[in-house]
Motif scaffolding. Structure first.
Motif, PDB file in Angstrom:
ATOM      1  N   HIS B 208     -36.170   2.769 134.479  1.00 30.31           N
ATOM      2  CA  HIS B 208     -37.371   3.148 135.216  1.00 30.31           C
ATOM      3  C   HIS B 208     -37.002   3.970 136.432  1.00 30.31           C
ATOM      4  CE1 HIS B 208     -40.071   0.845 132.782  1.00 30.31           C
ATOM      5  NE2 HIS B 208     -39.256  -0.177 132.871  1.00 30.31           N
ATOM      6  N   GLY B 209     -35.756   4.351 136.511  1.00 32.70           N
ATOM      7  CA  GLY B 209     -35.320   5.203 137.601  1.00 32.70           C
ATOM      8  C   GLY B 209     -34.937   4.468 138.881  1.00 32.70           C
ATOM      9  N   GLU B 210     -35.216   3.164 138.989  1.00 40.06           N
ATOM     10  CA  GLU B 210     -34.923   2.493 140.257  1.00 40.06           C
ATOM     11  C   GLU B 210     -33.426   2.473 140.523  1.00 40.06           C
ATOM     12  OE1 GLU B 210     -37.676  -0.933 138.640  1.00 40.06           O
ATOM     13  OE2 GLU B 210     -36.338   0.476 137.637  1.00 40.06           O
ATOM     14  N   GLY B 211     -33.079   2.585 141.817  1.00 40.55           N
ATOM     15  CA  GLY B 211     -31.672   2.431 142.225  1.00 40.55           C
ATOM     16  C   GLY B 211     -30.823   3.592 141.777  1.00 40.55           C
ATOM     17  N   SER B 212     -29.830   3.931 142.583  1.00 36.92           N
ATOM     18  CA  SER B 212     -29.012   5.072 142.199  1.00 36.92           C
ATOM     19  C   SER B 212     -28.145   4.700 141.003  1.00 36.92           C
ATOM     20  CB  SER B 212     -28.153   5.533 143.371  1.00 36.92           C
ATOM     21  OG  SER B 212     -27.439   4.441 143.893  1.00 36.92           O
ATOM     22  N   ARG B 213     -27.809   3.400 140.881  1.00 35.56           N
ATOM     23  CA  ARG B 213     -27.121   2.959 139.668  1.00 35.56           C
ATOM     24  C   ARG B 213     -28.184   2.455 138.717  1.00 35.56           C
ATOM     25  NH1 ARG B 213     -23.451  -1.726 139.200  1.00 35.56           N
ATOM     26  NH2 ARG B 213     -23.697  -1.380 136.966  1.00 35.56           N
ATOM     27  N   ALA B 214     -28.066   2.850 137.478  1.00 32.71           N
ATOM     28  CA  ALA B 214     -29.057   2.390 136.517  1.00 32.71           C
ATOM     29  C   ALA B 214     -28.854   0.901 136.289  1.00 32.71           C
ATOM     30  CB  ALA B 214     -28.890   3.152 135.216  1.00 32.71           C
ATOM     31  N   PHE B 215     -29.910   0.119 136.440  1.00 33.03           N
ATOM     32  CA  PHE B 215     -29.798  -1.323 136.220  1.00 33.03           C
ATOM     33  C   PHE B 215     -29.542  -1.619 134.756  1.00 33.03           C
ATOM     34  CE2 PHE B 215     -32.448  -1.549 140.141  1.00 33.03           C
ATOM     35  CZ  PHE B 215     -31.482  -2.189 140.903  1.00 33.03           C
ATOM     36  N   GLY B 216     -28.759  -2.642 134.536  1.00 25.41           N
ATOM     37  CA  GLY B 216     -28.535  -3.099 133.168  1.00 25.41           C
ATOM     38  C   GLY B 216     -27.778  -2.090 132.318  1.00 25.41           C
ATOM     39  N   ASP B 217     -27.068  -1.164 132.963  1.00 23.30           N
ATOM     40  CA  ASP B 217     -26.282  -0.150 132.232  1.00 23.30           C
ATOM     41  C   ASP B 217     -27.127   0.670 131.260  1.00 23.30           C
ATOM     42  OD1 ASP B 217     -23.668  -1.003 133.336  1.00 23.30           O
ATOM     43  OD2 ASP B 217     -24.083  -2.822 132.172  1.00 23.30           O
ATOM     44  N   LEU B 218     -28.439   0.783 131.548  1.00 21.73           N
ATOM     45  CA  LEU B 218     -29.308   1.590 130.686  1.00 21.73           C
ATOM     46  C   LEU B 218     -29.483   2.974 131.304  1.00 21.73           C
ATOM     47  CD1 LEU B 218     -32.081  -1.032 129.876  1.00 21.73           C
ATOM     48  CD2 LEU B 218     -30.212  -0.285 128.400  1.00 21.73           C
ATOM     49  N   TYR B 219     -29.260   3.989 130.500  1.00 20.60           N
ATOM     50  CA  TYR B 219     -29.360   5.360 130.998  1.00 20.60           C
ATOM     51  C   TYR B 219     -30.207   6.185 130.046  1.00 20.60           C
ATOM     52  CZ  TYR B 219     -25.317   3.986 133.793  1.00 20.60           C
ATOM     53  OH  TYR B 219     -24.480   3.349 134.653  1.00 20.60           O
ATOM     54  N   GLN B 220     -31.019   7.065 130.624  1.00 19.86           N
ATOM     55  CA  GLN B 220     -31.774   7.995 129.783  1.00 19.86           C
ATOM     56  C   GLN B 220     -31.193   9.385 129.953  1.00 19.86           C
ATOM     57  OE1 GLN B 220     -36.070   7.905 129.327  1.00 19.86           O
ATOM     58  NE2 GLN B 220     -36.108   6.338 130.906  1.00 19.86           N
ATOM     59  N   ILE B 221     -30.943  10.032 128.860  1.00 22.26           N
ATOM     60  CA  ILE B 221     -30.401  11.390 128.909  1.00 22.26           C
ATOM     61  C   ILE B 221     -31.410  12.334 128.277  1.00 22.26           C
ATOM     62  CG2 ILE B 221     -28.560  12.872 128.019  1.00 22.26           C
ATOM     63  CD1 ILE B 221     -26.717  10.496 128.466  1.00 22.26           C
ATOM     64  N   SER B 222     -31.739  13.413 129.010  1.00 19.18           N
ATOM     65  CA  SER B 222     -32.766  14.312 128.489  1.00 19.18           C
ATOM     66  C   SER B 222     -32.438  15.771 128.787  1.00 19.18           C
ATOM     67  CB  SER B 222     -34.123  13.954 129.094  1.00 19.18           C
ATOM     68  OG  SER B 222     -34.046  14.023 130.495  1.00 19.18           O
ATOM     69  N   ASN B 223     -33.129  16.669 128.096  1.00 16.28           N
ATOM     70  CA  ASN B 223     -32.928  18.098 128.317  1.00 16.28           C
ATOM     71  C   ASN B 223     -33.644  18.560 129.578  1.00 16.28           C
ATOM     72  OD1 ASN B 223     -35.397  17.615 126.705  1.00 16.28           O
ATOM     73  ND2 ASN B 223     -35.640  19.820 126.804  1.00 16.28           N
ATOM     74  N   HIS B 224     -33.047  19.531 130.274  1.00 16.50           N
ATOM     75  CA  HIS B 224     -33.658  20.145 131.448  1.00 16.50           C
ATOM     76  C   HIS B 224     -34.493  21.353 131.025  1.00 16.50           C
ATOM     77  CE1 HIS B 224     -32.851  18.629 135.319  1.00 16.50           C
ATOM     78  NE2 HIS B 224     -31.544  18.740 135.299  1.00 16.50           N
ATOM     79  N   VAL B 225     -33.841  22.185 130.204  1.00 19.62           N
ATOM     80  CA  VAL B 225     -34.406  23.483 129.846  1.00 19.62           C
ATOM     81  C   VAL B 225     -35.523  23.308 128.821  1.00 19.62           C
ATOM     82  CG1 VAL B 225     -33.823  25.573 128.548  1.00 19.62           C
ATOM     83  CG2 VAL B 225     -32.335  24.798 130.392  1.00 19.62           C
ATOM     84  N   THR B 226     -36.619  24.071 128.999  1.00 19.12           N
ATOM     85  CA  THR B 226     -37.694  24.012 128.007  1.00 19.12           C
ATOM     86  C   THR B 226     -38.083  25.404 127.517  1.00 19.12           C
ATOM     87  OG1 THR B 226     -39.319  24.052 129.805  1.00 19.12           O
ATOM     88  CG2 THR B 226     -38.723  21.891 128.941  1.00 19.12           C
ATOM     89  N   LEU B 227     -37.553  26.454 128.163  1.00 19.12           N
ATOM     90  CA  LEU B 227     -37.942  27.821 127.812  1.00 19.12           C
ATOM     91  C   LEU B 227     -36.756  28.573 127.213  1.00 19.12           C
ATOM     92  CD1 LEU B 227     -40.166  30.097 128.091  1.00 19.12           C
ATOM     93  CD2 LEU B 227     -39.152  30.635 130.301  1.00 19.12           C
ATOM     94  N   GLY B 228     -37.017  29.316 126.145  1.00 20.28           N
ATOM     95  CA  GLY B 228     -35.976  30.193 125.603  1.00 20.28           C
ATOM     96  C   GLY B 228     -35.158  29.585 124.485  1.00 20.28           C
ATOM     97  N   LYS B 229     -35.401  28.317 124.180  1.00 23.47           N
ATOM     98  CA  LYS B 229     -34.720  27.701 123.045  1.00 23.47           C
ATOM     99  C   LYS B 229     -35.762  26.980 122.206  1.00 23.47           C
ATOM    100  CE  LYS B 229     -30.312  27.040 125.355  1.00 23.47           C
ATOM    101  NZ  LYS B 229     -29.518  26.151 126.183  1.00 23.47           N
ATOM    102  N   SER B 230     -35.586  27.003 120.892  1.00 21.40           N
ATOM    103  CA  SER B 230     -36.553  26.337 120.021  1.00 21.40           C
ATOM    104  C   SER B 230     -36.367  24.825 120.116  1.00 21.40           C
ATOM    105  CB  SER B 230     -36.361  26.795 118.583  1.00 21.40           C
ATOM    106  OG  SER B 230     -35.146  26.267 118.093  1.00 21.40           O
ATOM    107  N   GLU B 231     -37.379  24.094 119.687  1.00 25.97           N
ATOM    108  CA  GLU B 231     -37.306  22.643 119.731  1.00 25.97           C
ATOM    109  C   GLU B 231     -36.101  22.111 118.944  1.00 25.97           C
ATOM    110  OE1 GLU B 231     -39.979  24.394 119.062  1.00 25.97           O
ATOM    111  OE2 GLU B 231     -41.567  23.842 120.460  1.00 25.97           O
TER     112      GLU B 231
END
Lengths: 159, 354
Positions: B208-231
């Motif tokens: 849920h984003g809380e804390g600079s360290r992810a609680f429970g060793d859970l991390y979400q990884i996502s794309n930044h770029v949305t323009l110029g590349k196909s899905e």
């Protein structure tokens, strides 16, 4: 943890890697994150628009969208567009910004299935809006009402 | 569908049965869409917002993509219920806390949802258990088509789908994969992994984003770029990175087993012990221990605790869930006591033992 720019809950924690083992941390809320990303991608332009020299209001607010009235400076300060027309109204200023964020300037992904139909509706809408303005000045209200209904119909996608 | 009916359930995405589910909890794909001819959120008054809601509700009701979505109005919803939906990842904090006409539609399995009048007019989301980028994309692509059949989207021939924020323009797609990376955390390799990620322009954040360290060793990884590349191109870039992280995490797990099996067994057993015997426990401490237990289960050091149950506890021990279970609001200390009581009861039910 609170956002370091306002009092909201910080939900994003950014670590900028500066190289040579140096880092810069930012703890931001959702709104400030968006502004941050835009500021970062706007570098190395001069000082951000939100902090004009001597605290004076900037003299030029940049282009203003004729559709929603948002100025380019307002957009840079809040990080959000006011309507779809802003993309064309601010196009010259936007290109370097988008290049900074995405590294590209042209969409190559999915396209709405009804796009050709939508585009012909757009062309018709532009013409109809012009007609409507003319009919109103000419005080031809009955005709104007018919045009207005057609515009609504098109806007709601009922082709 | 009544919200309270969701309480004992578990969203499909938390079953813990999808591909690579020892490391990947879930996959989420979202699409940002706006309706043409209406101002975006910052410039939309109550009338415009109501118009968006009306059009969206109609399109959602008539959508024929297989998901039966039911619409819930947010302004008339009690604060606790909004927090409840946030904890279940069905709505964002922004939608829960903002003002004006807005809502969310989702299906009974909590796989697909559509937020209305968030930052964009529509935010479509599909959540899947495990590592399932292609399935999630196929699913959301269909939902998008079904809605687009009745809605005119703001689309630009050069810039693609137009969004309120320029960071989403183009595909409007954000794909994120939730990873459980306890072994990389324990062996202090996680920083190295994230530095590598930043170089290739992917974002990392906690559950849920809380804390600079992810609680429970859970991390979400996502794309930044949305323009110029196909899905599909964006998805394949994320996939490539996740596959590498998966390998690192598994190598680190294997090394832990080889070099300090006894110590790891002890750590997992103590974590389970704390969870099943504490009389007060915070959400953060709960997540840390659940993470240790989850690792213990995957390393076969702990028996009789199904992964689904641990996934469920990650969500059900959050404060709005505890208050819904209690049937009334709880203060901070009361919540910690209620959390400990709930954990104790659940773990006893499972007959967990080391």
């Amino acid at each position: 943890m609170k956002c370091q720019r306002c009092s909201k809950q910080a939900t994003t924690h950014i670590t900028e890697v500066l190289g040579d083992g140096r880092y810069e941390e930012a703890h931001l809320c959702e709104d400030c994150r968006k502004k941050y990303l835009i500021e970062v991608s706007g570098k190395p332009k001069a000082a951000p628009a939100s902090e004009p020299a001597n605290g004076a209001e900037p003299l030029v607010a940049g282009p203003v969208c004729p559709n929603c009235g948002l100025s380019y400076t307002e957009f840079r300060n809040q990080g959000r567009f006011g309507c779809a027309h802003d993309y064309d109204a601010f196009k010259a200023e936007l290109l370097p910004l988008l290049e900074g964020i995405h590294g590209e300037l042209r969409h190559v992904g999915k396209v709405p299935r009804r796009l050709p139909q939508l585009q012909s509706a757009e062309v018709e809408l532009t013409a109809l809006r012009r007609d409507l303005a003319r009919l109103v000045t000419e005080e031809k209200y009955e005709e104007a009402a018919r045009v207005r209904d057609r515009i609504r119909q098109l806007e709601q996608g009922e082709g | 569908m009544k919200l309270d009916a969701l309480l004992p359930n578990l969203g499909e995405w938390l079953r813990g049965t999808g591909p690579e589910s020892d490391v990947v909890l879930s996959t989420r794909v979202r699409l940002a869409r706006n309706l043409s001819g209406l101002p975006f959120a910052t410039r939309a008054g109550p009338q415009h917002r109501s118009e968006v809601v009306a059009r969206a509700k109609e399109a959602i009701a008539k959508a024929t993509d297989g998901h039966k979505l039911e619409y819930f109005d947010i302004p008339s919803m009690p604060t606790l219920d909004r927090q409840f939906l946030t904890e279940r990842q069905l709505i964002s904090r922004e939608l829960a806390g903002s003002e004006g006409p807005r809502g969310v539609a989702f299906d009974a399995t909590e796989t697909a949802s559509v937020m209305v009048n968030e930052e964009d007019h529509l935010r479509l989301q599909v959540l899947r258990s495990g590592f399932a980028l292609d399935e999630a994309w196929a699913d959301i692509d269909r939902l998008d088509d079904a809605l687009e059949a009745r809605l005119n989207y703001a689309f630009h021939t050069q810039f693609g789908y137009l969004t309120a924020c320029p960071t989403n323009v183009g595909t409007g797609m954000r794909a994120s994969v939730m990873l459980h990376l306890p072994a990389l955390g324990l062996t202090k390799q996680i920083e190295k992994v994230f530095r590598a990620l930043q170089k290739i322009n992917l974002a990392v954040r906690g559950l849920h984003g809380e804390g600079s360290r992810a609680f429970g060793d859970l991390y979400q990884i996502s794309n930044h770029v949305t323009l110029g590349k196909s899905e599909p191109k964006l998805l394949s870039e994320i996939r490539e990175v996740i596959v590498t992280i998966l390998q690192y995490e598994r190598q680190a797990r294997a090394a832990l087993l080889k070099e300090r099996k006894q110590a790891e067994h002890d750590r997992a057993a103590r974590a389970l012990g704390t969870l099943s015997s504490a009389s007060m426990i915070t959400a953060e401490e709960t997540m840390e221990h659940l993470s240790a237990v989850r690792l213990g289960v995957h390393l076969h050091l702990i028996e009789n605790v199904p992964i689904t149950a641990i996934n469920q506890l990650f969500i059900h021990t959050q404060s709005a869930h505890l208050q819904k279970l209690a049937g009334h609001p709880l203060g901070g200390e009361e919540r910690n006591a209620a959390r400990a009581k709930y954990l104790k009861a659940k773990l006893r039910e499972l007959g967990a033992r080391q």
